[in-house]
Design an enzyme around this catalytic site. Structure first.
Site, PDB file in Angstrom:
ATOM      1  N   ASP A   9       0.863  -1.175   0.000  1.00 21.51           N
ATOM      2  CA  ASP A   9       0.000   0.000   0.000  1.00 21.51           C
ATOM      3  C   ASP A   9       0.906   1.234   0.000  1.00 21.51           C
ATOM      4  O   ASP A   9       2.128   1.125   0.136  1.00 21.51           O
ATOM      5  CB  ASP A   9      -0.887  -0.037   1.247  1.00 21.51           C
ATOM      6  N   ALA A  11      -0.041   5.342   1.308  1.00 18.85           N
ATOM      7  CA  ALA A  11      -0.186   6.191   2.499  1.00 18.85           C
ATOM      8  C   ALA A  11      -0.459   5.349   3.748  1.00 18.85           C
ATOM      9  O   ALA A  11      -1.375   4.530   3.777  1.00 18.85           O
ATOM     10  CB  ALA A  11      -1.310   7.197   2.296  1.00 18.85           C
ATOM     11  N   ALA A  42     -13.486   9.941   9.592  1.00 13.55           N
ATOM     12  CA  ALA A  42     -12.789  10.092   8.314  1.00 13.55           C
ATOM     13  C   ALA A  42     -11.886   8.893   8.033  1.00 13.55           C
ATOM     14  O   ALA A  42     -11.682   8.518   6.876  1.00 13.55           O
ATOM     15  CB  ALA A  42     -11.968  11.380   8.314  1.00 13.55           C
ATOM     16  N   MET A  46     -10.736   4.237   5.273  1.00 13.27           N
ATOM     17  CA  MET A  46      -9.481   4.602   4.613  1.00 13.27           C
ATOM     18  C   MET A  46      -8.918   3.425   3.824  1.00 13.27           C
ATOM     19  O   MET A  46      -8.902   2.290   4.297  1.00 13.27           O
ATOM     20  CB  MET A  46      -8.451   5.064   5.647  1.00 13.27           C
ATOM     21  N   LYS A  50     -11.270   6.732  -3.534  1.00 12.78           N
ATOM     22  CA  LYS A  50     -11.690   7.930  -2.807  1.00 12.78           C
ATOM     23  C   LYS A  50     -13.142   8.340  -3.086  1.00 12.78           C
ATOM     24  O   LYS A  50     -13.822   8.862  -2.209  1.00 12.78           O
ATOM     25  CB  LYS A  50     -10.737   9.083  -3.111  1.00 12.78           C
ATOM     26  N   HIS A  53     -15.012   6.062  -0.948  1.00 13.72           N
ATOM     27  CA  HIS A  53     -14.813   6.497   0.431  1.00 13.72           C
ATOM     28  C   HIS A  53     -15.748   7.658   0.769  1.00 13.72           C
ATOM     29  O   HIS A  53     -16.377   7.691   1.835  1.00 13.72           O
ATOM     30  CB  HIS A  53     -13.345   6.918   0.616  1.00 13.72           C
ATOM     31  N   ARG A 157     -10.519  -1.155  -3.707  1.00 14.92           N
ATOM     32  CA  ARG A 157     -10.608  -2.129  -2.630  1.00 14.92           C
ATOM     33  C   ARG A 157     -12.019  -2.169  -2.054  1.00 14.92           C
ATOM     34  O   ARG A 157     -12.703  -1.150  -2.083  1.00 14.92           O
ATOM     35  CB  ARG A 157      -9.619  -1.763  -1.499  1.00 14.92           C
ATOM     36  N   ASP A 183      -1.746  -1.193   5.843  1.00 17.94           N
ATOM     37  CA  ASP A 183      -1.940  -0.677   7.200  1.00 17.94           C
ATOM     38  C   ASP A 183      -3.403  -0.599   7.620  1.00 17.94           C
ATOM     39  O   ASP A 183      -3.692  -0.136   8.727  1.00 17.94           O
ATOM     40  CB  ASP A 183      -1.309   0.718   7.310  1.00 17.94           C
TER      41      ASP A 183
END
Length: 260
Positions: A9, A11, A42, A46, A50, A53, A157, A183
């Site tokens: 990944d 970020a 928020a 993650m 986006k 999201h 994803r 992460d």
């Protein structure tokens, strides 16, 4: 080694310690629409594409209730797009400031190269965003063999298609010879759905959500409790192993390789 490729990944895993770039952009975008979005909210989704999201955040009961109270109606796809456009503008304004490599990334790359393991990547960022990030990380010595952004294939994803495309371009098969490293829980879900082995990373992660300074200010007991909470979430999402940081990656890969 039987492991032929890893899929990192971005970020929260290899750059942007604590994953703060998209976080601030989402909070500012929702604020512009008169909606109060907390840091924890928020971070909830993650790692997704986006646009997805943005929609997922609007669908959260507490955010949806705010929207209905303010606008006297439910949100529409046009609202999702309008919010996303504001988010995107905010991200592009600061994206280059969040590309510093996380600890032990270059050491990990050195280990992978020595063992002839190819390096692929997937991300919740779009291709236009990655076009900004990739040259900056390359200057710092991190240049993966492949990068697939969340908007390139039509699905982000937890769908496995970004990993499949990495495998196709890197010519790696079967998927069990690929290790996904990320992460967030949705990173782990992506890897599970693609048939990969999965390694979760805690320190610097969006799941932990702390800067290096914040981590340094915590007592050892408090930090261990927070880390253990993240580890449980990552294991529940499908991690085969969870490590504190990338300094432990060689050991983790060797353990997975033995199982293979």
């Amino acid at each position: 080694m039987k492991i032929k490729a890893v899929i990192f990944d971005w970020a929260g895993t290899t750059i942007d310690y604590g994953c703060f770039s998209p976080l601030g952009a989402f909070i500012e975008a929702f604020k512009e629409f008169g909606l109060d979005l907390s840091i924890n909210e928020a971070r909830e989704h993650m790692g997704m594409l986006k646009m997805d999201h943005t929609k997922a955040l609007l669908s959260m009961p507490q955010i949806k209730a705010q929207f209905i109270e303010r606008y006297k109606r439910d949100y529409t796809e046009d609202d999702v797009k309008s919010l996303y456009d504001v988010f995107e503008k905010s991200v592009f304004a600061t994206l280059g400031d969040y590309t510093q490599l996380n600890p032990f990334v270059l050491e990990s790359v050195e280990f992978l190269r020595k063992n002839n393991i190819k390096i692929g990547t997937t991300t919740g960022y779009t291709k236009k965003m990655m076009d900004i990030i990739l040259p900056l990380t390359a200057k710092n010595g991190y240049k993966p063999d492949c990068c697939i952004a969340s908007d390139e294939l039509g699905y982000g994803r937890p769908y496995p298609y970004m990993i499949y495309e990495n495998a196709r371009r890197l010519n790696i098969y079967p998927q069990k010879h690929i290790v996904k490293i990320g992460d967030t829980t949705i990173d782990m879900q992506e890897g599970v759905n693609a048939g990969c082995k999965n390694i979760g990373v805690v320190l610097g992660s969006s799941s932990l959500g702390l800067s290096e300074d914040e981590i340094g200010s915590l007592s050892k007991e408090k930090l261990e409790n927070l880390k253990n909470h993240v580890k449980v979430k990552l294991y529940e999402a499908g991690a085969d192993m969870v490590i504190d940081d990338l300094s432990h990656l060689p050991f983790a890969l060797e353990q997975i390789d033995e199982r293979l």
